[in-house]
Design an enzyme around this catalytic site. Structure first.
Site, PDB file in Angstrom:
ATOM      1  N   CYS A 162       0.826  -1.214   0.000  1.00 12.53           N
ATOM      2  CA  CYS A 162       0.000   0.000   0.000  1.00 12.53           C
ATOM      3  C   CYS A 162       0.858   1.261   0.000  1.00 12.53           C
ATOM      4  O   CYS A 162       0.359   2.340  -0.246  1.00 12.53           O
ATOM      5  CB  CYS A 162      -0.939   0.002   1.204  1.00 12.53           C
ATOM      6  N   ASP A 164       2.244   2.652   2.561  1.00 16.51           N
ATOM      7  CA  ASP A 164       2.119   3.436   3.790  1.00 16.51           C
ATOM      8  C   ASP A 164       3.391   3.330   4.631  1.00 16.51           C
ATOM      9  O   ASP A 164       4.053   2.303   4.646  1.00 16.51           O
ATOM     10  CB  ASP A 164       0.919   2.958   4.611  1.00 16.51           C
ATOM     11  N   CYS A 205      -3.083   5.032   5.773  1.00 15.81           N
ATOM     12  CA  CYS A 205      -4.541   4.942   5.796  1.00 15.81           C
ATOM     13  C   CYS A 205      -5.078   5.213   7.200  1.00 15.81           C
ATOM     14  O   CYS A 205      -4.321   5.290   8.175  1.00 15.81           O
ATOM     15  CB  CYS A 205      -4.971   3.556   5.342  1.00 15.81           C
ATOM     16  N   CYS A 238      -2.442  -3.181   8.733  1.00 11.38           N
ATOM     17  CA  CYS A 238      -2.134  -1.810   9.144  1.00 11.38           C
ATOM     18  C   CYS A 238      -1.655  -1.779  10.602  1.00 11.38           C
ATOM     19  O   CYS A 238      -0.760  -1.007  10.952  1.00 11.38           O
ATOM     20  CB  CYS A 238      -3.361  -0.918   8.980  1.00 11.38           C
TER      21      CYS A 238
HETATM   22 FE1  FES Z   1      -1.512   0.365   4.255  1.00 15.93          FE
HETATM   23 FE2  FES Z   1      -3.387   0.463   6.002  1.00 15.93          FE
HETATM   24  S1  FES Z   1      -3.616   0.238   3.878  1.00 15.93           S
HETATM   25  S2  FES Z   1      -1.261   0.482   6.332  1.00 15.93           S
END
Ligand code: FES
Length: 127
Positions: A35, A37, A60, A104
């Site tokens: 993702c 992140d 997110c 996450c």
């Molecule tokens: Fe990547 Fe939540 S979608 S940490």
């Protein structure tokens, strides 16, 4: 049923312990390749106790809420306890995360472990 618990929404909207500790004793940064992140954790440790913790998360809603909750869970606690914090405990404290959002919370566990590793590297006498 709502997708996110009230606690997730609360910690997402009003995240606790956001920021940077300039003279941190340990810094940990992790990312999730899928993702994209990123989560960064700063620790201030005195006499084996986590005196202060701050985080920066570019991610997110679940990642922000997980980092906020994780910092609350380890603040004021002994290092040994922080090392044992699992992503499950973080998710439970948030009254659950949707299954596909569990990764996450893993970021929060890993970022803390990473920061503690950094701390031990910088302070080998603390081991
Ligand atoms: Fe990547 Fe939540 S979608 S940490």
């Amino acid at each position: 049923m709502a997708l996110y618990s009230e606690k997730v929404m609360d910690h997402f909207r009003n995240p606790r312990n956001v920021g940077v500790i300039e003279d941190a004793d340990g810094v940990g940064e992790v990312g999730n390749e899928k993702c994209g992140d990123i989560m960064k954790i700063y620790l201030k440790i005195e006499d084996g106790i986590i005196e202060d913790v701050k985080f920066e998360t570019f991610g997110c809603a679940s990642a922000v809420a997980s980092s906020s909750m994780a910092t609350e869970l380890i603040k004021g606690k002994p290092v040994a306890e922080a090392l044992e914090l699992t992503n499950k405990a973080v998710a439970e404290a948030l009254d659950g995360l949707p299954a596909y959002k569990m990764h996450c919370s893993v970021l929060a566990e890993e970022a803390i472990k990473n920061a503690l590793e950094d701390y031990y590297k910088k302070h080998p006498e603390a081991k």
